[in-house]
Design an enzyme around this catalytic site. Structure first.
Site, PDB file in Angstrom:
ATOM      1  N   PRO A   1       0.832  -1.355  -0.157  1.00  0.00           N
ATOM      2  CA  PRO A   1      -0.045   0.053  -0.041  1.00  0.00           C
ATOM      3  C   PRO A   1       0.742   1.008   0.126  1.00  0.00           C
ATOM      4  O   PRO A   1       1.967   1.341   0.555  1.00  0.00           O
ATOM      5  CB  PRO A   1      -0.677  -0.149   1.187  1.00  0.00           C
ATOM      6  CG  PRO A   1      -0.564  -1.541   1.626  1.00  0.00           C
ATOM      7  CD  PRO A   1       0.544  -1.982   1.064  1.00  0.00           C
TER       8      PRO A   1
ATOM      9  N   VAL B   1       2.372   2.835  -2.664  1.00  0.00           N
ATOM     10  CA  VAL B   1       3.548   3.039  -3.554  1.00  0.00           C
ATOM     11  C   VAL B   1       3.081   3.787  -4.665  1.00  0.00           C
ATOM     12  O   VAL B   1       4.005   3.728  -5.496  1.00  0.00           O
ATOM     13  CB  VAL B   1       4.271   1.598  -3.640  1.00  0.00           C
ATOM     14  CG1 VAL B   1       4.599   1.115  -2.450  1.00  0.00           C
ATOM     15  CG2 VAL B   1       3.305   0.683  -4.177  1.00  0.00           C
TER      16      VAL B   1
ATOM     17  N   LYS C   1      11.985  -7.582   1.345  1.00  0.00           N
ATOM     18  CA  LYS C   1      12.944  -7.989   2.509  1.00  0.00           C
ATOM     19  C   LYS C   1      14.187  -7.144   2.784  1.00  0.00           C
ATOM     20  O   LYS C   1      14.381  -6.615   3.881  1.00  0.00           O
ATOM     21  CB  LYS C   1      13.140  -9.482   2.604  1.00  0.00           C
ATOM     22  CG  LYS C   1      11.938 -10.425   2.519  1.00  0.00           C
ATOM     23  CD  LYS C   1      12.331 -11.851   2.223  1.00  0.00           C
ATOM     24  CE  LYS C   1      11.071 -12.545   2.459  1.00  0.00           C
ATOM     25  NZ  LYS C   1      11.517 -14.060   2.036  1.00  0.00           N
TER      26      LYS C   1
ATOM     27  N   SER D   1      10.794 -19.235   4.258  1.00  0.00           N
ATOM     28  CA  SER D   1      11.987 -18.451   4.094  1.00  0.00           C
ATOM     29  C   SER D   1      12.619 -18.207   5.565  1.00  0.00           C
ATOM     30  O   SER D   1      13.534 -17.540   5.433  1.00  0.00           O
ATOM     31  CB  SER D   1      11.463 -17.274   3.453  1.00  0.00           C
ATOM     32  OG  SER D   1      10.809 -16.462   4.258  1.00  0.00           O
TER      33      SER D   1
END
Length: 806
Positions: A369, A371, A733, A690
């Site tokens: 959200p 961007v 990340k 991950s």
């Protein structure tokens, strides 16, 4: 011979036909034996002929038809060879000099030779008797002619009904043929052919054929007349009823308004360039509307339906502007950075320019959200000169929201697609479908499945809304979708889209966006000028670091708005005229910092490792904690983790237990202790593989009683053999790690090419350690580790001959 004697001879049929007879030429008329017909005599020689015949004793003359009606005074060559001998019954002299006579045919005659031409034609004739052979066939022909003639009389108005009785009472076949032939409206050639036929059977057979054709024509004409009459009666009936209805409506005081409304609708339908299907539907519904009183329940339903048809842009469209330079200027003006996204949009517009058609793949902007996904859609509309319409499908669970409700339901209306086109007033707008990843499905249907037709360029040419029930062409609409994540979008729907990823912003990018867009926007929104309020770059960096921590810039804009409100109050109360916001004023006005400047203290104790996660709102940092207590080797996992993440924890523990000796752990340590793994922020669901190497590092830190390096963040999937597998969402990340102040990042070696996608400032600020095994992870987490650079960054470092922080 006396008059009486002549009449008696006439009644008895004993009149002898003289061999020499005066000839009266006839035009378009054939007189048959045993028939009585009136004649009009106008020519001078014909008048003299009749005078001479009437003054004579026999009163017999020859009636012969002329072959050519245009000849004024026919000669012998202009007359047929066969004629009829007739007796003049009566003569009336008309004041203009012409005569009216009544003649009766007495026999068929043939011209043998002309006798004289003046003062009128006189010729020598011979009688042509009938050929009658009494056979059953003749009797059958007689009855058939009587029946067919009777049917014809009942259908033809010009034949009196008495003729049917007269024909039924005639037993003589020859007399019947003459009666029928003389009363029918036949061509002169047909009558002459019947007169020249001496064989009575052949004459009756020919008459039967004529009667059959006449009956067929008359019956067809009667059928047509009946249909026309029925339609006329229906039209007259409707007109009469409409007049009555009009009178009733006028009496009720509603007639004029309704008629004016109907006339206005009719004019609008005529003026609107509707497709054929829509035009037929509009005319049909208008016809129904005219028959209904305004008080009827269906009146409003039909009127609303017609209003929708007339309000839609069936043919109206805007002209596309495909100037690439213009497009680049607008994209740069509206958005900071996002170079790859801008290049993709310009490529799309370039292809459209070459094709001269702006239809094609459906663009889907995916990212956290704030961007700029929605504003990109607005920029594309501004670039192409198209209308912009936005619809949000987040939380939509009813298929009817997309395709509309059928008109059988009370309060039915079209779906959101058709409504948005009505609002755009153009058939080729830019239609932004926001939050397409948040559509649901329940017992009311699956809106995502309904969206398949809308977003398929091969199907949406004939999109059919349930309310309109008419094909509508959506192929000219430029659809743009936005989503925060791709996982929740159904695969068939995702297959129809061209996905463009938008990542979060770095600190420098946020600073540029704030300077160029957010601050001027908020100054204008709060009635301030650039002279009244100045916010320095260091103040903005403090706001970005200590008061916001997000992938986008929405919270940053809210904090800038807070500063503007404080300034507006200062100026409005007269305490200041010009304010410069510095770091100290930011802390004063915004209060204590919202986020700690250095979160690395969380790893001060053994058993804690820093992991990197990807969420729909951008990247995030997870602190995975492990602790142990006396037990029997049981594993406890908490933090609202998904099944995949729990399995990663099991795999990490299994690897550490299998390599306990290498890690310097006592042989029976795991048999005597229970291990508890917890991921804080327990109210937030977490899942994915991950975090495998992070969990393994936390367990290793616990059993070795050794802290993990405070500036290290890691991401990667672990296998039971200790290999590190690639993961997704690396850019988000890494940006999250940068926001949290981490300096060293451990990533799977297979993800090393993804580092090229990172901003230059991020690659310069962080160190990256691509690894293949968990042993390499431990080298970085518990030791100094060997820094590994991205290929492009390493090359740049060598060229600069200076140490790099990538």
């Amino acid at each position: 011979m006396s008059e009486l004697s002549f009449e008696e001879q006439l009644e008895q049929g004993d009149i002898e036909i003289p061999s020499t007879l005066p000839v009266l030429p006839l035009k378009e008329t054939v007189i048959f034996p045993q028939s009585v017909s009136p004649l009009a005599i106008g020519q001078e020689r014909s008048v003299k002929l009749v005078d001479d015949v009437v003054s004579g004793e026999q009163r017999v003359l020859a009636l012969v038809t002329s072959k050519n009606d245009e000849v004024e005074q026919p000669g012998w060559d202009d007359l047929y060879e066969i004629g009829t001998a007739a007796v003049v019954h009566k003569m009336i002299r008309v004041p203009d000099g012409s005569l009216r006579i009544l003649v009766q045919g007495i026999g068929r005659i043939r011209l043998e030779r002309p006798v004289k031409d003046e003062p009128y034609l006189v010729g020598e004739f011979s009688e042509v008797p009938d050929v009658v052979e009494e056979t059953p066939e003749l009797e059958a022909l007689l009855r058939s002619v009587q029946n067919e003639f009777g049917r014809l009389i009942s259908l033809v108005p010009y034949l009196p009904a008495e003729l049917e009785l007269a024909a039924a009472n005639v037993d003589d076949p020859s007399a019947l043929s003459h009666l029928v032939a003389s009363t029918l409206r036949l061509k002169t050639e047909q009558k002459q052919s019947l007169l020249e036929e001496p064989d009575v059977s052949a004459r009756l057979r020919e008459l039967l054929g004529i009667l059959g054709r006449e009956l067929e024509v008359v019956e067809l004409g009667t059928k047509i007349q009946s249909q026309v009459q029925s339609e006329m009666e229906k039209g007259q009936r409707e007109f009469f009823l409409r007049q009555q209805l009009k009178a009733i409506q006028e009496e009720l005081g509603e007639g004029d308004d309704q008629q004016a409304e109907l006339n206005e609708l009719r004019e609008q339908i005529e003026a609107k360039k509707l497709p054929e299907d829509a035009r037929k539907a509009a005319d049909r519904e208008l016809g129904r509307l005219e028959k209904l009183p305004p008080a009827a329940a269906e009146y409003g339903v039909i009127r609303t339906y017609l209003d929708w048809i007339l309000s839609l842009p069936w043919t109206e469209s805007t002209e596309d502007n495909l100037d690439l330079e213009h497009a680049r200027e607008i994209l740069d003006e509206d958005h900071y950075d996002l170079e790859k996204v801008k290049e993709r949009i310009l490529e799309y517009l370039a292809v459209s320019k070459l094709k001269n058609d702006l239809s094609g793949p459906i663009l889907c902007f995916v990212g956290p959200p704030g961007v700029g996904k929605t504003s990109l859609g607005q920029s594309i509309a501004r670039t192409t000169g198209r209308k912009f319409v936005r619809i949000s499908v987040g939380g939509v669970r009813d298929e009817a929201e997309i395709r509309g409700h059928r008109r059988t339901y009370i309060g039915a209306m079209p779906g959101t697609i058709i409504r948005s086109l009505r609002d755009a007033e153009s058939r080729n707008p830019v239609l932004l479908i926001d939050e397409i990843d948040k559509m649901g499905a329940d017992f009311r249907g699956d809106p995502a499945s309904a969206m398949l037709e809308v977003l398929d360029p091969e199907q949406n040419k004939n999109f059919r809304d349930h309310y309109l029930d008419l094909p509508y062409d959506l192929s000219k609409v430029l659809f743009i979708c936005t989503a925060n994540q791709l996982e929740t979008i159904p695969s068939p729907l995702l297959d129809r889209m061209d996905v463009i990823q938008l990542s979060g912003y770095t600190e420098d990018e946020k600073l540029g966006i704030a300077r160029k867009y957010l601050v001027p926007k908020q100054l204008d929104a709060h009635g301030l000028s650039a002279e009244q309020l100045e916010i320095g770059d260091e103040a903005l960096r403090v706001v970005i670091r200590q008061y916001t921590r997000e992938a986008g810039v929405r919270n940053l804009e809210r904090r800038i708005a807070d500063l503007c409100r404080k300034t507006a109050r200062e100026i409005a109360e007269g305490r200041s005229e010009q304010i410069t916001v510095d770091e100290e004023r930011v802390h004063t006005w915004l209060g204590p910092r919202r986020f700690p400047a250095d979160p690395r203290k969380r790893t001060a104790d053994p058993g804690v490792a820093t992991g990197l996660a990807y969420t729909p709102v951008g990247g995030d940092v997870l602190f995975i904690e492990a602790t142990a207590y006396t037990g029997k080797g049981k594993l406890t996992i908490t933090g609202q983790l998904g099944d995949v993440m729990k399995e990663s924890a099991q795999a990490a523990l299994s690897w550490v237990r299998a390599h306990a000796e290498e890690l310097g752990v006592e042989e029976n340590w795991f048999a005597e202790h229970d291990v508890h793994i917890h991921v804080p922020a327990g109210a937030v669901p977490k899942d994915g593989p991950s975090a495998g190497i992070t969990i393994a590092t936390a367990i290793a830190s616990l059993v070795r009683d050794e802290t993990v390096a405070e500036d290290v963040g890691m991401t990667g999937e672990i296998t039971l053999t200790g290999q590190v597998l690639p993961i997704g969402g690396l850019r988000e990340k890494v940006l999250a790690a940068q926001r949290y102040g981490l300096k060293r990042i451990v990533i799977p070696r297979d993800n090393e090419p993804d580092l090229e996608e990172l901003p230059q400032e991020t690659r310069e600020e962080l160190q990256f350690f691509p690894v293949d095994s968990i042993a390499e992870v431990f080298e970085v987490a518990f030791g100094k580790g060997k820094k590994t650079l991205p290929r492009a960054a390493a090359s740049a470092e060598r060229q600069a001959a200076a140490p790099s922080s990538v």
